[in-house]
Design an enzyme around this catalytic site. Structure first.
Site, PDB file in Angstrom:
ATOM      1  CD  GLU A 226      -5.839 -43.905 -45.174  1.00 55.15           C
ATOM      2  OE1 GLU A 226      -5.953 -43.471 -44.011  1.00 55.15           O
ATOM      3  OE2 GLU A 226      -6.810 -44.232 -45.876  1.00 55.15           O
TER       4      GLU A 226
ATOM      5  CG  ASP B  63      -9.506 -41.189 -36.073  1.00 56.94           C
ATOM      6  OD1 ASP B  63      -8.312 -40.864 -35.950  1.00 56.94           O
ATOM      7  OD2 ASP B  63      -9.930 -41.883 -37.012  1.00 56.94           O
TER       8      ASP B  63
ATOM      9  CB  SER C 262     -13.302 -45.439 -40.872  1.00 52.87           C
ATOM     10  OG  SER C 262     -12.880 -46.143 -39.728  1.00 52.87           O
TER      11      SER C 262
END
Ligand code: KIV
Length: 279
Positions: free
Chosen positions: A188, A90, A52
């Protein structure tokens, strides 16, 4: 390959996080830099260097343009701010989907060059073989199912995943990644009831984001929670502060004082001659 200067690993390891299943909620947040990591470390069990960062720090439209080099650079900074929290980085889009060997090569670089304790990758049943390959070769994996933002073009937007027919898919994905050896799984934007069922069904901690308070832990993007990222405001984010508005106020005050020549004041400048012992 350059090694991270940090030597002692943060206290919470992936197995320690896995052992928290069913106990006190596991507190997780993202961090992309050392100062944020220090604050997160003081209060959280796990710090995620999320991709992100492409949107939050680099102003991208999605996470798809994030590179391995970006994740490594931010990961190295975060590592310097952590002492206790388990650090997960990530794997960006295109660095692990092709084959287990590709995933291993890139995950090994992340681990060696950042000092992370684990990597996170998106996907369920289709990534199980890769997760098994990594975990059996010394790379702990956090999985991510439900809404997987790297698949935004397949989903047609950042939509809730797991309603109707898709319910069984989310459950199968979570079970597949747990069976493949992931030490935890992010859920999520999955409906509350389904999130609770998955939490009861899998032996590893579920970490919810827009999922359920019944998950084994929670994660948010720190900048969302602090009110620093305003490009969009997901329903699942509860803002604990409005730092964006506060930063705007501070920058406006600075600009006004510079233009009025009231900053710097006498206390911010240096005398030409020292008087007595004063410095
Ligand atoms: O990239 C990210 O920040 C994430 C989250 C789960 C918050 O994957």
């Amino acid at each position: 390959m350059s090694a991270t200067p940090q030597t002692s690993a943060p206290a919470l390891s992936p197995p320690a996080i896995a052992a928290m299943k069913g106990g006190a909620p596991i507190v997780c947040l993202t961090a992309y830099d050392a100062p944020t990591a220090r604050i997160v470390d003081a209060h959280c069990d796990l710090a995620l260097v999320g991709d992100s960062l492409g949107m939050v720090v680099h102003g991208m439209d999605s996470t798809l343009g994030v590179t391995l080099e970006m994740m490594i650079l931010h990961g190295r900074a975060v590592r310097r701010g952590l002492r206790r929290a388990c650090m997960v980085v990530d794997m960006p889009f295109g660095t692990y989907e092709e084959s287990p060997a590709q995933a291993f090569r890139n995950a090994a670089r992340i681990m060696a060059e950042t000092g992370a304790a684990a990597v996170k990758l998106e996907g369920g049943v289709e990534m199980a073989e890769t997760i098994r390959f990594l975990t059996s070769r010394s790379i702990p994996v956090m999985a991510h199912v439900g809404l997987t933002p790297q698949a935004v073009n397949v989903f047609g937007g950042y939509k809730v995943q797991g309603r109707g027919d898709a319910r069984a898919r989310v459950m199968a994905d979570a079970q597949a990644v747990a069976g493949a050896g992931a030490f935890s799984v992010v859920l999520e934007k999955t409906p509350q009831g389904l999130s609770d069922e998955v939490t009861a069904a899998v032996p590893i901690p579920t970490i919810g984001i827009g999922a359920s308070a019944g998950c084994d832990g929670q994660i948010l993007v720190t900048e969302d929670m602090l009110g620093l990222f305003n490009d969009f405001r997901p329903k699942f984010v509860k803002r604990q502060a409005e730092l964006g508005a506060e930063a705007d106020r501070a920058v406006a005050a600075y600009a006004e004082e510079v233009r009025a020549r009231s900053f710097p004041g006498p206390e911010h400048v240096f005398a030409d001659q020292l008087k007595g012992a004063a410095k």
